[in-house]
Design a protein around this motif. Structure first.
Motif, PDB file in Angstrom:
ATOM      1  N   GLU A 116       0.831  -1.196   0.000  1.00 39.43           N
ATOM      2  CA  GLU A 116       0.000   0.000   0.000  1.00 39.43           C
ATOM      3  C   GLU A 116       0.869   1.250   0.000  1.00 39.43           C
ATOM      4  O   GLU A 116       1.906   1.320   0.662  1.00 39.43           O
ATOM      5  N   LYS A 117       0.430   2.222  -0.782  1.00 34.01           N
ATOM      6  CA  LYS A 117       1.117   3.496  -0.911  1.00 34.01           C
ATOM      7  C   LYS A 117       0.134   4.595  -0.544  1.00 34.01           C
ATOM      8  O   LYS A 117      -1.076   4.484  -0.801  1.00 34.01           O
ATOM      9  N   GLU A 118       0.635   5.656   0.041  1.00 31.55           N
ATOM     10  CA  GLU A 118      -0.225   6.789   0.380  1.00 31.55           C
ATOM     11  C   GLU A 118      -0.934   7.294  -0.873  1.00 31.55           C
ATOM     12  O   GLU A 118      -0.327   7.446  -1.930  1.00 31.55           O
ATOM     13  N   TRP A 119      -2.239   7.555  -0.737  1.00 32.21           N
ATOM     14  CA  TRP A 119      -2.994   8.062  -1.886  1.00 32.21           C
ATOM     15  C   TRP A 119      -2.411   9.400  -2.332  1.00 32.21           C
ATOM     16  O   TRP A 119      -2.036  10.238  -1.513  1.00 32.21           O
ATOM     17  N   GLY A 120      -2.338   9.568  -3.647  1.00 28.75           N
ATOM     18  CA  GLY A 120      -1.741  10.778  -4.219  1.00 28.75           C
ATOM     19  C   GLY A 120      -0.342  10.541  -4.725  1.00 28.75           C
ATOM     20  O   GLY A 120       0.277  11.439  -5.308  1.00 28.75           O
ATOM     21  N   THR A 121       0.167   9.304  -4.525  1.00 34.60           N
ATOM     22  CA  THR A 121       1.490   8.927  -5.013  1.00 34.60           C
ATOM     23  C   THR A 121       1.353   7.574  -5.722  1.00 34.60           C
ATOM     24  O   THR A 121       0.286   6.970  -5.729  1.00 34.60           O
ATOM     25  N   VAL A 122       2.457   7.109  -6.312  1.00 34.73           N
ATOM     26  CA  VAL A 122       2.498   5.769  -6.895  1.00 34.73           C
ATOM     27  C   VAL A 122       3.764   5.078  -6.404  1.00 34.73           C
ATOM     28  O   VAL A 122       4.578   5.660  -5.686  1.00 34.73           O
ATOM     29  N   PHE A 123       3.944   3.838  -6.811  1.00 38.01           N
ATOM     30  CA  PHE A 123       5.113   3.064  -6.414  1.00 38.01           C
ATOM     31  C   PHE A 123       6.282   3.335  -7.347  1.00 38.01           C
ATOM     32  O   PHE A 123       6.105   3.488  -8.568  1.00 38.01           O
ATOM     33  N   HIS A 144      -3.426   0.706 -13.702  1.00 34.37           N
ATOM     34  CA  HIS A 144      -2.567   1.623 -14.449  1.00 34.37           C
ATOM     35  C   HIS A 144      -2.856   3.067 -14.071  1.00 34.37           C
ATOM     36  O   HIS A 144      -1.949   3.803 -13.682  1.00 34.37           O
ATOM     37  N   GLY A 145      -4.121   3.470 -14.177  1.00 39.50           N
ATOM     38  CA  GLY A 145      -4.499   4.836 -13.831  1.00 39.50           C
ATOM     39  C   GLY A 145      -5.591   4.844 -12.786  1.00 39.50           C
ATOM     40  O   GLY A 145      -6.689   4.325 -13.015  1.00 39.50           O
ATOM     41  N   GLU A 146      -5.304   5.412 -11.614  1.00 37.53           N
ATOM     42  CA  GLU A 146      -6.267   5.457 -10.502  1.00 37.53           C
ATOM     43  C   GLU A 146      -7.069   6.750 -10.576  1.00 37.53           C
ATOM     44  O   GLU A 146      -6.579   7.831 -10.247  1.00 37.53           O
ATOM     45  N   THR A 147      -8.323   6.637 -11.023  1.00 37.54           N
ATOM     46  CA  THR A 147      -9.150   7.837 -11.091  1.00 37.54           C
ATOM     47  C   THR A 147      -9.485   8.387  -9.708  1.00 37.54           C
ATOM     48  O   THR A 147      -9.830   9.557  -9.580  1.00 37.54           O
ATOM     49  N   SER A 148      -9.390   7.568  -8.671  1.00 36.74           N
ATOM     50  CA  SER A 148      -9.705   8.048  -7.326  1.00 36.74           C
ATOM     51  C   SER A 148      -8.691   9.069  -6.832  1.00 36.74           C
ATOM     52  O   SER A 148      -9.012   9.919  -6.003  1.00 36.74           O
ATOM     53  N   THR A 149      -7.462   8.988  -7.347  1.00 44.91           N
ATOM     54  CA  THR A 149      -6.406   9.901  -6.900  1.00 44.91           C
ATOM     55  C   THR A 149      -5.775  10.685  -8.039  1.00 44.91           C
ATOM     56  O   THR A 149      -4.961  11.576  -7.796  1.00 44.91           O
ATOM     57  N   GLY A 150      -6.124  10.336  -9.283  1.00 43.06           N
ATOM     58  CA  GLY A 150      -5.554  11.043 -10.426  1.00 43.06           C
ATOM     59  C   GLY A 150      -4.103  10.722 -10.692  1.00 43.06           C
ATOM     60  O   GLY A 150      -3.374  11.542 -11.261  1.00 43.06           O
ATOM     61  N   ARG A 151      -3.651   9.517 -10.326  1.00 38.41           N
ATOM     62  CA  ARG A 151      -2.232   9.143 -10.512  1.00 38.41           C
ATOM     63  C   ARG A 151      -2.123   7.989 -11.501  1.00 38.41           C
ATOM     64  O   ARG A 151      -3.037   7.170 -11.623  1.00 38.41           O
ATOM     65  N   VAL A 152      -0.977   7.890 -12.165  1.00 35.45           N
ATOM     66  CA  VAL A 152      -0.723   6.824 -13.129  1.00 35.45           C
ATOM     67  C   VAL A 152       0.564   6.099 -12.747  1.00 35.45           C
ATOM     68  O   VAL A 152       1.582   6.727 -12.442  1.00 35.45           O
TER      69      VAL A 152
END
Length: 418
Positions: A116-123, A144-152
């Protein structure tokens, strides 16, 4: 006798992360006469749709076809068809839809291991690669793309590591396919699931999938074991219970239906397939490079306008999705009231968020047919008006000027937004 009103939905400018506005040509295609599912004209449409999906997924895979149902049906079809009870599945989670992959895998009887990674970031890719080497999963399932946080999430290094380690990599590209590059073969992705209602700009109701021989071999092995157990008279399928639990979402049966044999499995969604065929035709006529550039341009204009207005964007900018922009709701501002004003006074819909981010951010989508200069400028003007009405301290008049600077500075703007 009740007299029911004729449907007359209000026109909307939809700037959410899905669903989005549908190209009128797609709606027209969906109104065409129905053909029988084994009519040669219809099976020719099926074959053309498979060809276009290969181009979209950037793959030479034989199998590329839609699963009937919303995007989740494609995710469930892939996971339920390949996960056997006891399989170790690694799921890196950095937003809401990673948790969905976890739930589905758990229902399949997998031994699920999560990061698990803090929402708003990626691995960082190496974090996932290290976990693969340590945990030795059979399957990695990743958004691939998390619409909940806007990250790819970058995928290429992870895909190549999975291939070297003989681990299957399943990717949820529902929010990115058609708006962001998804290089199935170059990134060594074994199975990829898309969605129609986002960047492809077709109504929700189909989930395009593609998968390679590695996935097909696992499906075939499960079918052989199941047939053997049935032939031997086993009916309770003890221990491993290798059979695929769903009939409707069984990729083995679905690929038989989409093969030249046309083995009857279900009645294909004729009008939805027309819509998907037309949506893919429009997409490929625009060209993938031009389409990706159109999404990047409109994102740059939107971000420039929001920042000039004085709004703060949420999340790590280095991994921001091109097609989703998350905006921090200013202190003291009722985010839902602003959304209601945008909808009721301006006919524009944007999204709120989920879980820990509920009430903290707005999410603005620039996807597919909704991704246009007209929509971006319309939104920025309306957003400014709604925020001023709610007492927000913003730089009035700056947003549209900043967005226009971006558009006027792009030599390609006229062609891209024609």
């Amino acid at each position: 006798m009740n007299i029911y009103r004729e449907l007359a939905p209000s026109p909307r400018t939809i700037m959410t992360p899905g669903p989005v506005e549908v190209d009128p040509r797609v709606l027209r295609a969906m109104s065409l006469p129905v053909l029988g599912q084994f009519d040669p004209e219809f099976t020719a449409i099926m074959n053309e749709t498979m060809e276009m999906l290969r181009e979209l997924f950037q793959t030479k895979n034989h199998w590329a076809y839609p699963v009937d149902g919303t995007s989740r049906s494609g995710i469930e079809a892939v996971l339920t068809s390949i996960i056997e009870p006891g399989d170790r599945v690694l799921i890196p989670i950095y937003g809401r839809f990673g948790h969905l992959l976890h739930e589905i895998s758990d229902r399949c009887g997998a031994e699920v291991v999560t990061l698990e990674k803090e929402w708003g970031t990626v691995f960082e890719p190496q974090e996932i690669i290290d976990a693969i080497q340590n945990e030795k999963p059979a399957i990695v399932a990743l958004v691939h793309g998390e619409t909940s946080t806007g990250r790819v999430q970058p995928l290429e290094a992870i895909g190549k590591a999975c291939r070297e380690l003989d681990v299957l990599l399943v990717v949820d590209a529902v929010a990115t396919i058609g708006g962001v590059p998804v290089k199935t073969d170059a990134w060594c992705l074994d199975a990829v699931i898309g969605g129609t209602q986002k960047c492809i700009s077709v109504p929700a109701g189909m989930a395009p999938v593609t998968y390679n021989d590695r996935i097909e071999h696992k499906i075939a092995a499960r079918k052989r074991v199941e047939r053997g157990l049935r032939a031997s008279g086993e009916t309770d399928f003890p221990n491993a219970r290798p059979q695929i639990q769903s009939n409707y979402l069984d990729l083995g049966q679905l690929q038989d239906y989409w093969s030249p044999a046309r083995l009857n499995h279900h009645t294909e969604m004729t009008s939805m397939l027309y819509g998907l065929h037309e949506g893919l035709r429009i997409l490929l006529a625009e060209g993938l490079p031009a389409r990706f550039e159109r999404h990047r341009l409109n994102e740059r204009a939107l971000v420039a306008g929001l920042e000039a207005m004085g709004m703060s964007l949420y999340g790590d900018p280095s991994c921001k999705m091109t097609v989703v922009t998350c905006v921090t709701i200013p202190d003291g501002i009722d985010g839902e009231s602003v959304r209601a004003m945008l909808l009721n006074s301006f006919g524009i819909e944007i999204a709120s968020s989920f879980g820990a981010l509920k009430g903290r951010i707005w999410r603005i989508g620039t996807m597919g047919y909704s991704c246009s200069m007209k929509n971006v400028l319309h939104l920025l003007g309306a957003f400014e008006g709604a925020l001023l009405r709610h007492g927000a301290k913003i730089n009035a008049g700056a947003a549209i000027a900043a967005a226009l600077d971006v558009y006027e500075g792009s030599a390609k703007t006229a062609a891209i937004n024609a």
